[in-house]
Design an enzyme around this catalytic site. Structure first.
Site, PDB file in Angstrom:
ATOM      1  N   ARG A  20       5.740  17.476   6.890  1.00 14.69           N
ATOM      2  CA  ARG A  20       4.786  17.306   5.789  1.00 14.69           C
ATOM      3  C   ARG A  20       3.532  18.086   6.156  1.00 14.69           C
ATOM      4  O   ARG A  20       2.789  17.691   7.048  1.00 14.69           O
ATOM      5  CB  ARG A  20       4.500  15.813   5.594  1.00 14.69           C
ATOM      6  CG  ARG A  20       3.213  15.522   4.887  1.00 14.69           C
ATOM      7  CD  ARG A  20       3.104  14.087   4.438  1.00 14.69           C
ATOM      8  NE  ARG A  20       3.037  13.084   5.503  1.00 14.69           N
ATOM      9  CZ  ARG A  20       2.005  12.935   6.324  1.00 14.69           C
ATOM     10  NH1 ARG A  20       0.972  13.735   6.280  1.00 14.69           N
ATOM     11  NH2 ARG A  20       2.019  11.968   7.235  1.00 14.69           N
ATOM     12  N   TYR A  57      -4.631  11.948  13.203  1.00 14.94           N
ATOM     13  CA  TYR A  57      -3.453  11.594  14.016  1.00 14.94           C
ATOM     14  C   TYR A  57      -2.568  12.780  14.393  1.00 14.94           C
ATOM     15  O   TYR A  57      -1.523  12.607  15.005  1.00 14.94           O
ATOM     16  CB  TYR A  57      -2.608  10.512  13.305  1.00 14.94           C
ATOM     17  CG  TYR A  57      -2.203  10.849  11.890  1.00 14.94           C
ATOM     18  CD1 TYR A  57      -1.075  11.618  11.631  1.00 14.94           C
ATOM     19  CD2 TYR A  57      -2.949  10.392  10.808  1.00 14.94           C
ATOM     20  CE1 TYR A  57      -0.708  11.927  10.340  1.00 14.94           C
ATOM     21  CE2 TYR A  57      -2.593  10.703   9.501  1.00 14.94           C
ATOM     22  CZ  TYR A  57      -1.472  11.463   9.279  1.00 14.94           C
ATOM     23  OH  TYR A  57      -1.094  11.780   7.990  1.00 14.94           O
ATOM     24  N   HIS A  73      -0.689  12.652   4.114  1.00 13.95           N
ATOM     25  CA  HIS A  73       0.269  11.730   3.477  1.00 13.95           C
ATOM     26  C   HIS A  73       0.073  11.697   1.951  1.00 13.95           C
ATOM     27  O   HIS A  73       1.021  11.808   1.189  1.00 13.95           O
ATOM     28  CB  HIS A  73       0.094  10.341   4.085  1.00 13.95           C
ATOM     29  CG  HIS A  73       0.931   9.280   3.439  1.00 13.95           C
ATOM     30  ND1 HIS A  73       2.293   9.209   3.598  1.00 13.95           N
ATOM     31  CD2 HIS A  73       0.584   8.256   2.611  1.00 13.95           C
ATOM     32  CE1 HIS A  73       2.758   8.176   2.901  1.00 13.95           C
ATOM     33  NE2 HIS A  73       1.747   7.594   2.294  1.00 13.95           N
TER      34      HIS A  73
HETATM   35  C1  LIG Z   1       7.918  -2.010   1.757  1.00 13.72           C
HETATM   36  C2  LIG Z   1       6.717  -1.145   1.991  1.00 13.72           C
HETATM   37  N1  LIG Z   1       5.999  -1.315   3.124  1.00 13.72           N
HETATM   38  C3  LIG Z   1       4.909  -0.548   3.353  1.00 13.72           C
HETATM   39  C4  LIG Z   1       4.503   0.388   2.435  1.00 13.72           C
HETATM   40  C5  LIG Z   1       3.265   1.226   2.683  1.00 13.72           C
HETATM   41  N2  LIG Z   1       3.628   2.606   2.930  1.00 13.72           N
HETATM   42  C6  LIG Z   1       3.542   3.530   1.954  1.00 13.72           C
HETATM   43  S1  LIG Z   1       4.063   5.023   2.449  1.00 13.72           S
HETATM   44  C7  LIG Z   1       4.390   4.469   4.007  1.00 13.72           C
HETATM   45  C8  LIG Z   1       4.962   5.412   5.044  1.00 13.72           C
HETATM   46  C9  LIG Z   1       6.322   5.889   4.706  1.00 13.72           C
HETATM   47  O1  LIG Z   1       6.724   6.924   5.542  1.00 13.72           O
HETATM   48  P1  LIG Z   1       8.118   7.639   5.394  1.00 13.72           P
HETATM   49  O2  LIG Z   1       9.179   6.674   5.020  1.00 13.72           O
HETATM   50  O3  LIG Z   1       8.342   8.439   6.614  1.00 13.72           O
HETATM   51  O4  LIG Z   1       7.948   8.587   4.115  1.00 13.72           O
HETATM   52  P2  LIG Z   1       6.924   9.764   3.822  1.00 13.72           P
HETATM   53  O5  LIG Z   1       5.698   9.141   3.219  1.00 13.72           O
HETATM   54  O6  LIG Z   1       6.640  10.472   5.110  1.00 13.72           O
HETATM   55  O7  LIG Z   1       7.614  10.615   2.836  1.00 13.72           O
HETATM   56  C10 LIG Z   1       4.091   3.117   4.124  1.00 13.72           C
HETATM   57  C11 LIG Z   1       4.232   2.347   5.358  1.00 13.72           C
HETATM   58  C12 LIG Z   1       5.283   0.517   1.259  1.00 13.72           C
HETATM   59  N3  LIG Z   1       4.996   1.409   0.315  1.00 13.72           N
HETATM   60  N4  LIG Z   1       6.379  -0.246   1.066  1.00 13.72           N
END
Ligand SMILES: Cc1ncc(C[n+]2csc(CCOP(=O)(O)OP(=O)(O)O)c2C)c(N)n1
Length: 390
Positions: A271, A284, A275
């Site tokens: 990415r 980070y 985020h």
């Molecule tokens: C069940 C749940 N827990 C926590 C969150 C908060 N949250 C939003 S994005 C994220 C990180 C997700 O990372 P990843 O799965 O690697 O996907 P990326 O954003 O890198 O595409 C978190 C913890 C959420 N949306 N849903």
């Protein structure tokens, strides 16, 4: 000799098996991420496919840039950019037939648009206007899922049901590396493998779950290795290599369609942006890491290959850029119009039969809106209830 054996009571026999054990070797993922571009495999890649991938990747990158700009102008509440991950996004959309289903996460807007959903309607959720701006059935694209990994059991349920009904449908579900730590990931993969459901799970391993690096997320040899524990094949692929992504996902879709069951595909990608617009990635990760990944850019990798094979000249490159600019201009113009929203819509489509609480809340909101409209109209205007009527 053990004491038991000396007494003659011990017969070393294996435990009875509940079911025949299978050899895990065929399920093991690629030792190295599978690549096509820049290797001798590239010679066999279909020129039209490479050109199509290129046009879509360029458009996708422009879409990400435009959507991010809209967040800065206050026209979009939040945007999770997939810049750097375009090859995963576009390949996921292109490998599916019209009758198949895509189950995206919040980051997968490019896949949704490449599948044919209107670019503005795709952003409805991220604009904060409504749960989903498009009809999932029209293009067979499930709503963008914000709760991590919840789209995976949905994909399995849909694919399993389609198979029971005899419909030829494959579901492709997208999730991030962080999402693989969710219970829903486990449940979805387990059910899919046991039922041999026609599902492809695409994990975009972009290194981070917001600020949490993969090393703090899992101790598995790779995310693709998790496939073995569920009894499905795992594939490891270079997620920035559009030709490799297309080939691996197309193979997995074919396998699922032929009744072979699910596949877990881990795409190694990065990415490049934060985020979302609400995140500061410099807290980070270092610039050097980002620069290293920019040296493995999905658009550049593909352009190098197209140029090598004489498939991309200046005119064609300019035409691709023009198309992308036209899409961005249209997105900008339409997103700059104020949407006409009715707060009362909030209560629609929550349940088929609204609950008493929902009806009460709806009535409360209706009364508040009416009172507000009356006070705005001023005393003595005799405007009646005003506001939104239902
Ligand atoms: C069940 C749940 N827990 C926590 C969150 C908060 N949250 C939003 S994005 C994220 C990180 C997700 O990372 P990843 O799965 O690697 O996907 P990326 O954003 O890198 O595409 C978190 C913890 C959420 N949306 N849903």
């Amino acid at each position: 000799m053990t004491v038991m054996e000396q007494r003659g009571a011990y017969r070393p026999t294996p435990p009875p098996a509940w079911q025949p054990r299978t050899d895990p070797a065929p399920l093991l993922p690629d030792a190295e991420p599978y690549r096509v571009l820049g290797t001798e495999r590239a010679d066999a890649a279909d020129p039209e496919l490479l050109r199509r991938l290129h046009a879509e990747l360029v458009k996708g990158r422009r879409y990400n840039a435009q959507a991010t700009a809209l967040t800065k102008q206050g026209r979009l509440a939040v945007y999770p950019s997939s810049t750097g991950q375009e090859a995963c996004e576009i390949a996921a959309a292109l490998v599916l037939e019209e009758r198949d289903w895509l189950f995206p996460s919040y980051r997968d807007t490019l896949a949704v648009v490449a599948r044919g959903v209107d670019p503005v309607e795709t952003l409805t959720l991220l604009r904060g206007d409504w749960h989903t701006g498009y009809d999932p059935h029209e293009h067979r694209v499930a709503p963008l899922s914000t709760p991590l990994a919840t789209q995976l059991p949905h994909a399995v349920g849909l694919a399993h049901a389609a198979r029971l009904k005899g419909d030829d449908v494959v579901a492709l579900a997208m999730v991030g590396d962080g999402g693989t730590s969710e219970g829903d990931f486990h449940e979805a993969l387990n059910f899919a493998a046991v039922w041999r459901a026609p599902v492809v799970f695409l994990v975009q391993n972009n290194g981070f779950a917001i600020s949490v690096p993969l090393a703090k997320q899992t101790a598995a040899p790779s995310l693709a290795h998790k496939a073995v524990g569920y009894g499905m094949p795992g594939r490891l692929v270079d997620g920035n290599d559009a030709a490799a992504m297309h080939e691996v996902l197309a193979d997995a879709v074919r396998h699922a369609r032929a009744g072979g069951g699910p596949t877990l595909v881990e795409a190694i990608t990065y990415r490049v942006e934060a985020h979302t617009n609400a995140d500061d990635a410099t807290r980070y990760r270092g610039d050097a890491e980002v620069e290293t990944w920019k040296g493995h850019d999905p658009v550049v990798l593909l352009e190098r290959e197209l140029t090598r094979r004489g498939l991309l000249d200046d005119d064609r490159a300019a035409a691709v850029r023009r198309d992308a600019e036209a899409m961005a201009a249209d997105l900008r113009a339409r997103m700059n119009r104020d949407p006409v929203l009715d707060p009362m819509d909030l209560f629609d489509h929550v349940y088929a039969e609204p609950t008493p609480q929902l009806l009460e809340q709806r009535e409360q909101l209706r009364a508040e809106l009416a009172a507000e409209a009356e006070s705005e109209a001023g005393p003595g205007t005799g405007s009646g209830a005003g506001g939104t009527q239902r």
